[in-house]
Design a protein around this motif. Structure first.
Motif, PDB file in Angstrom:
ATOM      1  N   MET A   1       0.852  -1.174   0.000  1.00 45.92           N
ATOM      2  CA  MET A   1       0.000   0.000   0.000  1.00 45.92           C
ATOM      3  C   MET A   1       0.892   1.229   0.000  1.00 45.92           C
ATOM      4  N   SER A   2       0.589   2.148  -0.883  1.00 45.91           N
ATOM      5  CA  SER A   2       1.428   3.339  -0.997  1.00 45.91           C
ATOM      6  C   SER A   2       1.064   4.341   0.082  1.00 45.91           C
ATOM      7  N   LEU A   3       1.953   5.267   0.267  1.00 44.18           N
ATOM      8  CA  LEU A   3       1.748   6.306   1.279  1.00 44.18           C
ATOM      9  C   LEU A   3       0.561   7.185   0.916  1.00 44.18           C
ATOM     10  N   ASP A   4       0.394   7.475  -0.362  1.00 45.14           N
ATOM     11  CA  ASP A   4      -0.749   8.297  -0.798  1.00 45.14           C
ATOM     12  C   ASP A   4      -2.076   7.589  -0.519  1.00 45.14           C
ATOM     13  N   THR A   5      -2.119   6.309  -0.791  1.00 49.12           N
ATOM     14  CA  THR A   5      -3.337   5.541  -0.556  1.00 49.12           C
ATOM     15  C   THR A   5      -3.661   5.517   0.935  1.00 49.12           C
ATOM     16  N   LEU A   6      -2.620   5.286   1.738  1.00 52.07           N
ATOM     17  CA  LEU A   6      -2.802   5.274   3.183  1.00 52.07           C
ATOM     18  C   LEU A   6      -3.281   6.637   3.681  1.00 52.07           C
ATOM     19  N   PHE A   7      -2.701   7.682   3.177  1.00 51.68           N
ATOM     20  CA  PHE A   7      -3.099   9.044   3.555  1.00 51.68           C
ATOM     21  C   PHE A   7      -4.556   9.311   3.156  1.00 51.68           C
ATOM     22  N   GLN A   8      -4.941   8.871   1.971  1.00 46.32           N
ATOM     23  CA  GLN A   8      -6.324   9.034   1.513  1.00 46.32           C
ATOM     24  C   GLN A   8      -7.298   8.268   2.425  1.00 46.32           C
ATOM     25  N   GLN A   9      -6.910   7.084   2.841  1.00 42.94           N
ATOM     26  CA  GLN A   9      -7.743   6.289   3.743  1.00 42.94           C
ATOM     27  C   GLN A   9      -7.889   6.995   5.094  1.00 42.94           C
ATOM     28  N   ILE A  10      -6.791   7.551   5.574  1.00 42.45           N
ATOM     29  CA  ILE A  10      -6.834   8.275   6.856  1.00 42.45           C
ATOM     30  C   ILE A  10      -7.755   9.468   6.735  1.00 42.45           C
ATOM     31  N   LEU A  11      -7.627  10.234   5.653  1.00 42.52           N
ATOM     32  CA  LEU A  11      -8.503  11.399   5.433  1.00 42.52           C
ATOM     33  C   LEU A  11      -9.963  10.973   5.325  1.00 42.52           C
TER      34      LEU A  11
END
Length: 96
Positions: A1-11
């Motif tokens: 899982m990429s950092l962007d995907t993880l960040f999007q999930q957190i948001l």
């Protein structure tokens, strides 16, 4: 899982949490309003119940008074009848 995907999930999760928190607040406000309406309705019901009790007591007293007056009327009618009988007997004695 990429950092962007993880960040999007957190948001996305934070946004969902914010929306849920807002809905909970709205539900709490609705519950408070309903409780206030219930309290007002309960107070009104208690007031009306007290008024009905007072009226029932007044009605009971009036019925009792009516019954007593009826008994007095019956006794007076009986006395009138007895007095009329006595008058007739006295009248007969005076004539005879």
């Amino acid at each position: 899982m990429s950092l962007d995907t993880l960040f999007q999930q957190i948001l996305s999760t934070e946004q969902q949490l914010t929306e849920q928190t807002q809905r909970f607040k709205e539900v709490k406000v609705a519950i408070i309003r309903c409780n206030e309406k219930i309290k007002t309705a309960t107070e009104k019901c208690e007031k009306i119940s007290k008024e009905l009790d007072v009226k029932a007591q007044r009605l009971s007293a009036l019925k009792l008074q009516r019954d007593l007056m009826k008994k007095c009327e019956d006794q007076m009618l009986k006395q009138i009848e007895e007095l009329l009988c006595q008058k007739n007997h006295l009248g007969e004695r005076l004539v005879g």
